[in-house]
Design a protein around this motif. Structure first.
Motif, PDB file in Angstrom:
ATOM      1  N   THR A  34       0.867  -1.182   0.000  1.00 47.54           N
ATOM      2  CA  THR A  34       0.000   0.000   0.000  1.00 47.54           C
ATOM      3  C   THR A  34       0.902   1.230   0.000  1.00 47.54           C
ATOM      4  O   THR A  34       1.895   1.274   0.742  1.00 47.54           O
ATOM      5  CB  THR A  34      -0.873   0.039   1.282  1.00 47.54           C
ATOM      6  OG1 THR A  34      -1.356  -1.283   1.524  1.00 47.54           O
ATOM      7  CG2 THR A  34      -2.045   0.976   1.107  1.00 47.54           C
ATOM      8  N   LYS A  91      -3.586   7.815   1.263  1.00 48.55           N
ATOM      9  CA  LYS A  91      -3.287   6.636   0.434  1.00 48.55           C
ATOM     10  C   LYS A  91      -3.108   7.038  -1.027  1.00 48.55           C
ATOM     11  O   LYS A  91      -3.773   7.959  -1.491  1.00 48.55           O
ATOM     12  CB  LYS A  91      -4.449   5.659   0.504  1.00 48.55           C
ATOM     13  CG  LYS A  91      -4.239   4.567   1.494  1.00 48.55           C
ATOM     14  CD  LYS A  91      -5.192   3.440   1.180  1.00 48.55           C
ATOM     15  CE  LYS A  91      -5.129   2.456   2.307  1.00 48.55           C
ATOM     16  NZ  LYS A  91      -6.157   1.484   2.302  1.00 48.55           N
ATOM     17  N   LYS A  92      -2.262   6.308  -1.758  1.00 57.04           N
ATOM     18  CA  LYS A  92      -2.062   6.628  -3.167  1.00 57.04           C
ATOM     19  C   LYS A  92      -2.196   5.364  -4.006  1.00 57.04           C
ATOM     20  O   LYS A  92      -1.962   4.270  -3.504  1.00 57.04           O
ATOM     21  CB  LYS A  92      -0.669   7.229  -3.368  1.00 57.04           C
ATOM     22  CG  LYS A  92      -0.443   8.456  -2.511  1.00 57.04           C
ATOM     23  CD  LYS A  92       0.806   9.147  -2.872  1.00 57.04           C
ATOM     24  CE  LYS A  92       0.544  10.413  -3.627  1.00 57.04           C
ATOM     25  NZ  LYS A  92       1.758  11.063  -4.069  1.00 57.04           N
ATOM     26  N   GLU A  93      -2.559   5.545  -5.251  1.00 54.30           N
ATOM     27  CA  GLU A  93      -2.678   4.406  -6.159  1.00 54.30           C
ATOM     28  C   GLU A  93      -1.632   4.549  -7.257  1.00 54.30           C
ATOM     29  O   GLU A  93      -1.377   5.640  -7.731  1.00 54.30           O
ATOM     30  CB  GLU A  93      -4.062   4.408  -6.844  1.00 54.30           C
ATOM     31  CG  GLU A  93      -5.240   4.230  -5.909  1.00 54.30           C
ATOM     32  CD  GLU A  93      -5.281   2.864  -5.258  1.00 54.30           C
ATOM     33  OE1 GLU A  93      -4.786   1.909  -5.892  1.00 54.30           O
ATOM     34  OE2 GLU A  93      -5.762   2.773  -4.111  1.00 54.30           O
ATOM     35  N   ARG A  94      -1.047   3.459  -7.646  1.00 53.85           N
ATOM     36  CA  ARG A  94      -0.084   3.522  -8.761  1.00 53.85           C
ATOM     37  C   ARG A  94      -0.139   2.206  -9.520  1.00 53.85           C
ATOM     38  O   ARG A  94      -0.113   1.130  -8.900  1.00 53.85           O
ATOM     39  CB  ARG A  94       1.326   3.733  -8.195  1.00 53.85           C
ATOM     40  CG  ARG A  94       2.488   3.684  -9.151  1.00 53.85           C
ATOM     41  CD  ARG A  94       2.907   5.068  -9.662  1.00 53.85           C
ATOM     42  NE  ARG A  94       2.416   6.176  -8.884  1.00 53.85           N
ATOM     43  CZ  ARG A  94       2.994   6.640  -7.764  1.00 53.85           C
ATOM     44  NH1 ARG A  94       4.117   6.122  -7.344  1.00 53.85           N
ATOM     45  NH2 ARG A  94       2.453   7.628  -7.098  1.00 53.85           N
ATOM     46  N   GLY A  95      -0.210   2.278 -10.838  1.00 49.24           N
ATOM     47  CA  GLY A  95      -0.268   1.061 -11.646  1.00 49.24           C
ATOM     48  C   GLY A  95       1.087   0.368 -11.724  1.00 49.24           C
ATOM     49  O   GLY A  95       2.131   0.974 -11.484  1.00 49.24           O
TER      50      GLY A  95
END
Ligand code: F6R
Length: 613
Positions: A222, A231-235
């Motif tokens: 995460t 929180k961050k999202e990354r592909g």
């Protein structure tokens, strides 16, 4: 500089860390260390010198059943390369351990503060401060403590942290130092300074951005912002390198393997980008449409070391074919002069690793001044590629030898593509010339392929006479002057022979005083536009009894009248000579260094990826 690896998952951690560190040893090899969690305690091993010392020292612990740990291979910045200064470092309780790549710039004041608060330090490193600072904030939440500690820190870091009280968690964080996560559905989560460390396990990676922290567990990871905790999202990115590409494949050294990989590296870099029929070059990845191009009045090429030599060659190509004025800057100098840069300037940063701190700082400055920034880079997802407006990837594959070889000739191929692209867009060359130059570029890989064994054989005949010399001069003119610089750099960095490159015509303005019958001078003398000028310079050396080695065109009998030591190369399109004449310079350096018993792939004091300024 410095390589870090971390793992949490279902595999035994010690072999995973060693596999990773072996592939990162090019980043530093002053000392190495590993720590893992076993029976609710940390087990730590550290050693001076190369990884092999650590491997011997670890002994049976190699078979530990632990599945959580971190490791480090060091290029010393703060504190001598001793065992005490080797990473991992621990807090006072011995329950927390950290590995770090980067520099904590305010470590001195933090250290004093922590000392006053009773912390005991056992090393001279900046990193140990981080371990104690995290301890200072640690109650029952490791992520929170790491965030609070990093909030106090100035400088650069990529780090891995483990703590006995959260035995299934590994924390990774980055700011201005590279860090990449490896993703595997069954095996767990990996982190490393560079992709090759992950390749034995996965080619699915996630690049951390500056100011981010990742919590790694067996189930995945995460991402969070260090500053806000959000929180961050990354592909994921799938990397098309394989583990075997980062192995020696029967060659004695990575450097030799990489020299022989050059035809492929050049072909891969050109592939799909040039049309032989029309001589057109397509580089959509740099996002330069006609309008953007119309604004460009000057180009700055910014790079360090070998990549800077590629830039010097490119100046000739771009100015000659695209008729755009080019300035070439050593990145570490670029920022400290008065720059006349604005939106009319295209900045091109050249870097194998995409992580070199000076070059990175240079492009950040250029961007701030309004310049469009393009990188020429070999490592997918590296910091420069993410910060630039566009990237021309060199597809040379992983380069492990510390001395750059295939990355250099692949950079030259990419820069020639850029020169052709600009020339066509600016309308400064006609169809016929475009076709001629495109053909020359596409033809150079096969020529190098054919010539490599022949050059190696010819170089072999020189080694007995030259391997024990103290100094070596390299000279060239025009486009081959940078190749003289590159030849001298290759020789000095891997053989420790003092070597200098000069523009051949400059010799008589001082360096000629060095010449006597002991001094070897390698001159690059292809039959090109400046041939007779270089021959005159060579005559001047001969008149002073210098020991000449000539690199010249097959069939040029005049060269043999000047010396017996001639390496013959085929006569090709003049524009491609810098690529072809690089090969004997690389092989001369390699063979001399190997003969002297030097550590060719890991020369003393050096590291491949220079992430400190
Ligand atoms: C020399 C060498 C170095 C690098 C320089 C820049 O053989 O490898 O001079 O060229 O440190 O590195 P990159 O290209 O990664 O920016």
């Amino acid at each position: 500089m410095c390589g870090i690896v971390g793992y949490v998952g279902s595999k035994r951690v010690v072999p995973v860390i060693f596999e990773g560190l072996k592939r990162l040893e090019y980043r530093g090899y002053d000392s190495a260390g590993i720590v893992y969690l076993e029976n609710e305690a940390l087990v730590k091993f550290r050693c001076e010198g190369k990884l092999i010392n650590l491997e011997n020292h670890v002994g049976e612990a190699y078979l530990s059943s632990s599945c959580v740990g971190i490791g480090h291979t060091r290029w010393a910045t703060h504190g001598a390369p001793t065992t005490d200064n080797a990473h991992p470092h621990s807090d006072c309780s011995g329950k927390l351990a950290i590995v770090h790549n980067g520099i904590i710039e305010n470590y001195h004041s933090l250290r004093e503060e922590l000392r006053e608060r009773g912390h005991k330090f056992t090393s001279e490193t900046d990193t140990e401060v981080l371990a104690h600072l995290i301890e200072e904030y640690l109650e029952d939440d490791l992520v929170k403590a790491v965030r609070l500690a990093l909030d106090r820190v100035e400088g650069s870091y990529a780090l891995g942290v483990i703590w006995t009280e959260e035995p299934h968690t590994l924390i990774a964080a980055r700011n201005h130092s590279p860090l990449v996560l490896g993703v595997h559905d069954e095996a767990g989560s990996f982190m490393a300074s560079d992709i090759p460390a992950l390749l034995p396990y996965t080619n699915r990676v996630v690049f951390l951005e500056d100011g981010e922290l990742a919590v790694l567990t067996e189930k995945g990871h995460t991402l969070f912002s260090i500053a806000t905790g959000e929180k961050k999202e990354r592909g994921e990115v799938v990397i098309d390198w394989s583990a075997s590409m980062a192995e020696k494949a029967g060659f004695r050294h990575f450097m030799l393997k990489e020299i022989f990989e050059q035809p492929q590296a050049i072909a891969n870099t050109i592939s799909g980008r040039v049309n032989l029929e029309t001589g057109e070059v397509t580089l959509p990845e740099i996002g330069l449409d006609d309008q953007a191009l119309g604004k460009i009045k000057r180009i700055f090429l910014v790079a360090c070391g070998t990549s800077w030599h590629a830039a010097l060659v490119a100046k000739y190509w771009i100015e000659k074919w695209a008729r755009i004025p080019v300035e070439v800057d050593i990145a570490s100098e670029y920022r400290y002069r008065t720059l006349i840069v604005d939106e009319s300037v295209l900045t091109v940063a050249i870097s194998q690793s995409g992580e070199t701190a000076d070059t990175l700082a240079g492009i950040r400055l250029a961007g701030k001044l309004g310049s469009r920034v393009v990188t020429i880079c070999n490592v997918v997802g590296s910091t420069m590629t993410r910060e630039a407006d566009g990237t021309i990837y060199t597809h040379a594959g992983p380069e492990i030898g510390v001395a750059s070889t295939k990355a250099f000739t692949a950079q030259l191929a990419a820069l020639f593509l850029l020169a052709l692209f600009l020339a066509e867009k600016k309308g400064t060359i006609d169809l016929e010339k475009r076709q001629e130059l495109a053909k020359a570029l596409v033809g150079i890989g096969p020529v190098v392929e054919k010539e490599l064994p022949l050059i190696q054989e010819q170089i072999g005949t020189l080694i007995d006479s030259f391997y024990d010399c103290r100094d070596f001069l390299f000279i060239g003119r025009g486009m081959n002057f940078p190749i003289a610089l590159e030849g001298a750099l290759k020789l000095k960095e891997i053989s420790y022979i003092h070597a200098e490159g000069y523009a051949a015509g400059e010799l008589k303005h001082g360096p000629i005083a060095l010449i006597d019958k002991e001094m070897p001078i390698l001159a690059i003398v292809p039959r090109d536009g400046v041939y007779s000028k270089v021959i005159s310079n060579v005559e001047e050396i001969k008149a002073r009894q210098g020991r000449l080695v000539l690199l010249g065109s097959r069939g040029d009998t005049q060269l043999r009248t000047l010396t017996d030591d001639v390496i013959y190369l085929p006569e090709i399109h003049e524009e491609m000579n810098p690529i072809l004449y690089t090969i004997p310079a690389q092989l001369l350096a390699y063979e001399i260094a190997a003969r002297r018993g030097c550590d060719v792939d890991q020369p003393r004091n050096l590291a491949k990826s220079v992430t400190v300024e």
